[in-house]
Design a protein around this motif. Structure first.
Motif, short mmCIF file in Angstrom:
data_model
loop_
_atom_site.label_atom_id
_atom_site.label_comp_id
_atom_site.label_asym_id
_atom_site.label_seq_id
_atom_site.Cartn_x
_atom_site.Cartn_y
_atom_site.Cartn_z
N THR A 1 -2.46 5.44 1.14
CA THR A 1 -3.51 5.82 2.09
C THR A 1 -4.68 6.49 1.37
O THR A 1 -5.84 6.20 1.65
CB THR A 1 -2.93 6.76 3.17
N ALA B 1 -1.27 12.11 6.04
CA ALA B 1 -0.95 11.18 7.14
C ALA B 1 -1.43 9.78 6.80
O ALA B 1 -1.99 9.53 5.74
CB ALA B 1 -1.61 11.65 8.42
N THR B 2 -1.20 8.88 7.69
CA THR B 2 -1.71 7.53 7.52
C THR B 2 -3.00 7.40 8.32
O THR B 2 -3.29 8.23 9.18
CB THR B 2 -0.69 6.50 8.03
N ASP C 1 -3.31 -0.72 5.75
CA ASP C 1 -2.47 0.39 5.36
C ASP C 1 -1.17 0.30 6.15
O ASP C 1 -1.16 -0.27 7.24
CB ASP C 1 -3.18 1.71 5.69
N THR C 2 -0.08 0.83 5.61
CA THR C 2 1.13 0.91 6.43
C THR C 2 1.10 2.23 7.16
O THR C 2 0.96 3.28 6.55
CB THR C 2 2.41 0.86 5.57
N GLU D 1 6.68 2.01 5.79
CA GLU D 1 7.50 1.99 4.57
C GLU D 1 8.93 2.41 4.92
O GLU D 1 9.89 1.99 4.30
CB GLU D 1 7.03 2.98 3.51
MG MG Z 1 0.17 6.37 3.98
#
Ligand code: MG
Ligand code: GDP
Length: 177
Positions: free
Chosen positions: A24, A41-42, A66-67, A71
């Motif tokens: 990220t 955070a994402t 982005d995940t 994951e």
């Molecule tokens: Mg991330």
């Protein structure tokens, strides 16, 4: 800049690798040129779009995926990888385990996309070289073993090799189409 052929080529790039290797942060640095130590955070949205202008006046659009914490939920990964043109597989140079896990990430990619995808191996956090647990030679060897396009070490914190990473991806994409 307008594209004379009218149609911008779009490519989907997915970022894979263990949680907290810095995916990220890497995307955020490239998009907004910022780095936040606390930001863990994402991004929390599906993807971000970036237009890249190449030297030969070509313009391409990169969709950066982005995940959002997937994951940890590996079952969701195949649908995320679907239709991707580039898989950026990341490990942290100060975390041997994250490197050992690359084989799993790359086999997910090959299962879903075969040879239809450019695999790029990225060693993150190169500013932590005093805590290094993975040599660049090991990563270079892995990259050629898995048929990766190229390997690079980056530091989002020190802003090292981030622009170069995306430039090389763009060049590989435009050269191969
Ligand atoms: Mg991330
Ligand atoms: P993700 O889970 O793979 O998305 O990882 P994040 O981007 O959330 O980063 C995890 C942690 O690593 C955060 O605390 C970041 O501040 C830190 N981090 C990310 N990139 C770097 C880097 O280049 N150098 C250092 N020292 N820390 C980093």
């Amino acid at each position: 800049m307008s594209d004379t052929k009218g149609k911008l080529r779009k490519y989907k790039i997915v970022f894979l690798g263990d949680q907290s290797v810095g995916k990220t942060s890497l995307i955020t640095r490239f998009m907004y040129d910022t780095f936040d130590e606390q930001y863990a955070a994402t991004i929390g949205i599906d993807f971000l779009l970036k237009t890249v202008y190449l030297e030969d006046n070509q313009t391409i659009r990169l969709q950066l995926w982005d995940t959002a914490g997937q994951e940890r939920f590996r079952l969701l990964i195949p649908s995320y990888i679907r239709d991707s043109h580039v898989a950026v597989v990341c490990y942290d140079i100060s975390n041997k385990r994250s490197f050992a896990n690359l084989d799993k990430w790359i086999s997910d990619v090959r299962l879903e996309r075969g040879d239809e995808v450019l695999v790029v191996v990225v060693g993150t956090k190169s500013d932590l070289s005093n805590k290094r647990q993975v040599t660049s030679e090991e990563a270079e060897a892995l990259c050629s073993r898995v048929g990766g396009a190229f390997f690079v070490e980056t530091s989002t914190k020190a802003n090292h090799n981030i622009k170069q990473l995306f430039k090389r991806i763009a060049q590989n994409l435009s050269g191969s189409s």
